[in-house]
Design an enzyme around this catalytic site. Structure first.
Site, PDB file in Angstrom:
ATOM      1  N   ASP A 233       0.848  -1.321  -0.126  1.00 60.05           N
ATOM      2  CA  ASP A 233      -0.009   0.353  -0.339  1.00 60.05           C
ATOM      3  C   ASP A 233       1.340   1.112  -0.200  1.00 60.05           C
ATOM      4  O   ASP A 233       2.208   1.352   0.662  1.00 60.05           O
ATOM      5  CB  ASP A 233      -1.148   0.089   1.061  1.00 60.05           C
ATOM      6  CG  ASP A 233      -1.735   1.080   0.988  1.00 60.05           C
ATOM      7  OD1 ASP A 233      -3.212   1.046   0.973  1.00 60.05           O
ATOM      8  OD2 ASP A 233      -1.850   2.268   1.416  1.00 60.05           O
TER       9      ASP A 233
ATOM     10  N   LYS B 125       2.891  -0.918   9.741  1.00 58.66           N
ATOM     11  CA  LYS B 125       3.679  -0.462   8.571  1.00 58.66           C
ATOM     12  C   LYS B 125       5.334  -0.613   9.212  1.00 58.66           C
ATOM     13  O   LYS B 125       5.079  -0.594  10.739  1.00 58.66           O
ATOM     14  CB  LYS B 125       3.809   0.954   8.200  1.00 58.66           C
ATOM     15  CG  LYS B 125       5.057   1.628   8.046  1.00 58.66           C
ATOM     16  CD  LYS B 125       5.304   3.263   7.832  1.00 58.66           C
ATOM     17  CE  LYS B 125       5.931   3.521   9.373  1.00 58.66           C
ATOM     18  NZ  LYS B 125       5.971   5.084   9.216  1.00 58.66           N
TER      19      LYS B 125
ATOM     20  N   HIS C 273      -8.164   9.260  -1.174  1.00 57.82           N
ATOM     21  CA  HIS C 273      -7.281   9.128  -0.334  1.00 57.82           C
ATOM     22  C   HIS C 273      -7.541  10.243   0.884  1.00 57.82           C
ATOM     23  O   HIS C 273      -8.004   9.543   2.396  1.00 57.82           O
ATOM     24  CB  HIS C 273      -5.736   9.930  -0.553  1.00 57.82           C
ATOM     25  CG  HIS C 273      -4.170   9.505   0.338  1.00 57.82           C
ATOM     26  ND1 HIS C 273      -3.138   9.360   0.519  1.00 57.82           N
ATOM     27  CD2 HIS C 273      -4.357   9.444   2.299  1.00 57.82           C
ATOM     28  CE1 HIS C 273      -2.653   9.684   1.527  1.00 57.82           C
ATOM     29  NE2 HIS C 273      -4.001   8.557   2.812  1.00 57.82           N
TER      30      HIS C 273
ATOM     31  N   ILE D 205      -2.817  -2.768   6.658  1.00 56.24           N
ATOM     32  CA  ILE D 205      -1.788  -2.733   6.828  1.00 56.24           C
ATOM     33  C   ILE D 205      -0.624  -2.055   7.475  1.00 56.24           C
ATOM     34  O   ILE D 205       0.027  -0.612   7.544  1.00 56.24           O
ATOM     35  CB  ILE D 205      -1.827  -1.751   5.166  1.00 56.24           C
ATOM     36  CG1 ILE D 205      -2.789  -0.299   5.553  1.00 56.24           C
ATOM     37  CG2 ILE D 205      -2.393  -2.534   4.291  1.00 56.24           C
ATOM     38  CD1 ILE D 205      -2.800   0.458   4.360  1.00 56.24           C
TER      39      ILE D 205
ATOM     40  N   TYR E 252       2.866   9.744  -0.420  1.00 56.51           N
ATOM     41  CA  TYR E 252       3.979   9.512   0.332  1.00 56.51           C
ATOM     42  C   TYR E 252       6.073   9.907  -0.524  1.00 56.51           C
ATOM     43  O   TYR E 252       6.266   9.418   0.136  1.00 56.51           O
ATOM     44  CB  TYR E 252       3.302   7.244   0.378  1.00 56.51           C
ATOM     45  CG  TYR E 252       2.413   7.162   1.384  1.00 56.51           C
ATOM     46  CD1 TYR E 252       1.818   8.073   2.054  1.00 56.51           C
ATOM     47  CD2 TYR E 252       2.275   5.576   0.894  1.00 56.51           C
ATOM     48  CE1 TYR E 252       0.641   7.701   2.826  1.00 56.51           C
ATOM     49  CE2 TYR E 252       0.883   6.101   1.812  1.00 56.51           C
ATOM     50  CZ  TYR E 252       0.285   6.838   2.703  1.00 56.51           C
ATOM     51  OH  TYR E 252      -0.931   6.377   2.967  1.00 56.51           O
TER      52      TYR E 252
ATOM     53  N   LYS F 249      -2.849   5.556  -4.088  1.00 54.48           N
ATOM     54  CA  LYS F 249      -4.107   6.718  -3.224  1.00 54.48           C
ATOM     55  C   LYS F 249      -3.903   8.571  -4.601  1.00 54.48           C
ATOM     56  O   LYS F 249      -2.567   8.691  -4.350  1.00 54.48           O
ATOM     57  CB  LYS F 249      -3.878   7.024  -2.578  1.00 54.48           C
ATOM     58  CG  LYS F 249      -4.321   5.638  -1.461  1.00 54.48           C
ATOM     59  CD  LYS F 249      -4.298   5.720  -0.106  1.00 54.48           C
ATOM     60  CE  LYS F 249      -3.656   4.832   1.022  1.00 54.48           C
ATOM     61  NZ  LYS F 249      -2.153   4.427   0.966  1.00 54.48           N
TER      62      LYS F 249
ATOM     63  N   ASN G  70       5.128  -9.296  11.751  1.00 53.41           N
ATOM     64  CA  ASN G  70       3.964  -8.540  11.789  1.00 53.41           C
ATOM     65  C   ASN G  70       2.904  -9.704  10.754  1.00 53.41           C
ATOM     66  O   ASN G  70       1.435  -9.609  10.715  1.00 53.41           O
ATOM     67  CB  ASN G  70       3.770  -7.012  10.529  1.00 53.41           C
ATOM     68  CG  ASN G  70       3.885  -6.181  12.315  1.00 53.41           C
ATOM     69  OD1 ASN G  70       4.115  -6.584  13.657  1.00 53.41           O
ATOM     70  ND2 ASN G  70       4.067  -5.008  12.150  1.00 53.41           N
TER      71      ASN G  70
ATOM     72  N   VAL H  46      10.226  -0.299   9.087  1.00 54.06           N
ATOM     73  CA  VAL H  46      11.087  -0.493   8.551  1.00 54.06           C
ATOM     74  C   VAL H  46      12.186  -1.095   8.967  1.00 54.06           C
ATOM     75  O   VAL H  46      13.265  -1.471   8.273  1.00 54.06           O
ATOM     76  CB  VAL H  46      11.578   0.889   8.039  1.00 54.06           C
ATOM     77  CG1 VAL H  46      10.626   2.076   7.486  1.00 54.06           C
ATOM     78  CG2 VAL H  46      11.772   1.472   9.793  1.00 54.06           C
TER      79      VAL H  46
ATOM     80  N   LEU I  57      -2.172  -0.470  14.775  1.00 54.97           N
ATOM     81  CA  LEU I  57      -1.269  -0.045  15.652  1.00 54.97           C
ATOM     82  C   LEU I  57      -1.434   0.978  16.620  1.00 54.97           C
ATOM     83  O   LEU I  57      -0.786   0.873  18.101  1.00 54.97           O
ATOM     84  CB  LEU I  57      -0.167  -0.570  15.223  1.00 54.97           C
ATOM     85  CG  LEU I  57       0.649  -2.130  15.642  1.00 54.97           C
ATOM     86  CD1 LEU I  57       1.708  -2.860  14.923  1.00 54.97           C
ATOM     87  CD2 LEU I  57      -0.008  -2.945  15.662  1.00 54.97           C
TER      88      LEU I  57
END
Length: 273
Positions: free
Chosen positions: A43, A229, A106, A227, A48, A73, A239, A231, A188
């Site tokens: 996504d 996220k 969006h 979804i 972004y 989006k 997850n 890094v 989360l």
């Protein structure tokens, strides 16, 4: 992986990978880790500024494009029929793809009063096969109702802020009433200390899982598309590992009871940037 069948028959992975606020090069690395771990849904969004990195990671993965589900989006300043068509073309160029699986408005940006015209452009994109499904993000009961009543195609997805501190029961019910799948962003509850909640810590110990896995499992059992996220490679893999246990009815009720109607993001009724 579990799948949700959208209202046009398209199957969408119930658990995907988000890249909000991830710089382009870092998004490329994170998506690469996610795809290697087993994610098949990614996504992103024009806002972004990492569609190019996502596209590079997808091409480098060696995974057949048909096996992947890519969402992007449209940003608010590109709303309006012709602007939307141009913005979609720009997103495809940056992604290096000839279609996306899901294209979303969006935000409704109600003060602009362009989301119906914008949706009609998405209907054209869908009819041309350049988006396999079209949907909305951050739409309220009022804005979703208007799109359904004034246009031809019912959105396949409504992506909204949704987590145990903002359970969105009314909006989830409204989506379901229209046959729209609910997708959770910020699942989360980033930045609000949700994962430090002692109630979730207790449930995590009960199941031998992390608080994040417990929350993601709650989403899955509610029927939400989700979804998360990250890094961090370990968390990206963690997850995804939420299909090997189940919360009981008491667990689900306990998490539902954490609701505070507390947002980490803007209010879609007033957000018009």
């Amino acid at each position: 992986m579990q799948y949700i069948t959208l209202n046009n028959g398209l199957r969408m992975p119930q658990l995907g990978f988000g890249v909000f606020q991830v710089p382009d090069d870092e998004a490329e690395r994170s998506v690469d880790v996610a795809l290697q771990a087993g994610y098949r849904s990614i996504d992103t969004a024009a806002l972004y500024q990492n569609e190019e990195g996502v596209g590079r990671a997808v091409r480098a993965s060696g995974i057949d494009r048909e096996e992947l589900f890519v969402t992007t989006k449209l940003w608010n300043t590109d709303q309006g029929y012709e602007n939307t068509l141009d913005a979609f073309d720009a997103s495809l160029r940056k992604l290096g793809m000839d279609y996306v699986d899901l294209y979303l408005i969006h935000w409704p940006s109600p003060a602009r009063n362009l989301y119906v015209d914008t949706w009609q452009a998405l209907e054209r994109i869908y009819s041309e096969g350049r988006a396999k499904a079209i949907g909305v993000s951050n739409f309220t009961e009022e804005t979703l109702d208007r799109v359904v009543k004034e246009t031809e195609i019912v959105p396949a997805v409504n992506q909204i802020e949704l987590h145990p501190y903002l359970t969105q029961e009314r909006m989830r019910a409204a989506d379901a009433n229209h046959g729209v799948a609910t997708e959770a962003w910020s699942p989360l509850g980033q930045g609000k200390g949700l994962l430090d909640d002692p109630t979730l810590a207790t449930l995590a110990r009960k199941h031998g899982r992390s608080p994040a896995q417990v929350v993601l499992r709650w989403h899955i059992q509610l029927g939400n598309i989700v979804i998360p996220k990250s890094v961090t490679p370990e968390r990206i893999r963690e997850n995804l590992n939420v299909f090997g246990f189940e919360l009981d009815d008491e667990d689900m009720a306990t998490i539902n009871g954490l609701n505070r109607d507390e947002r980490v993001g803007p209010d879609p009724e007033t957000f018009n940037k």
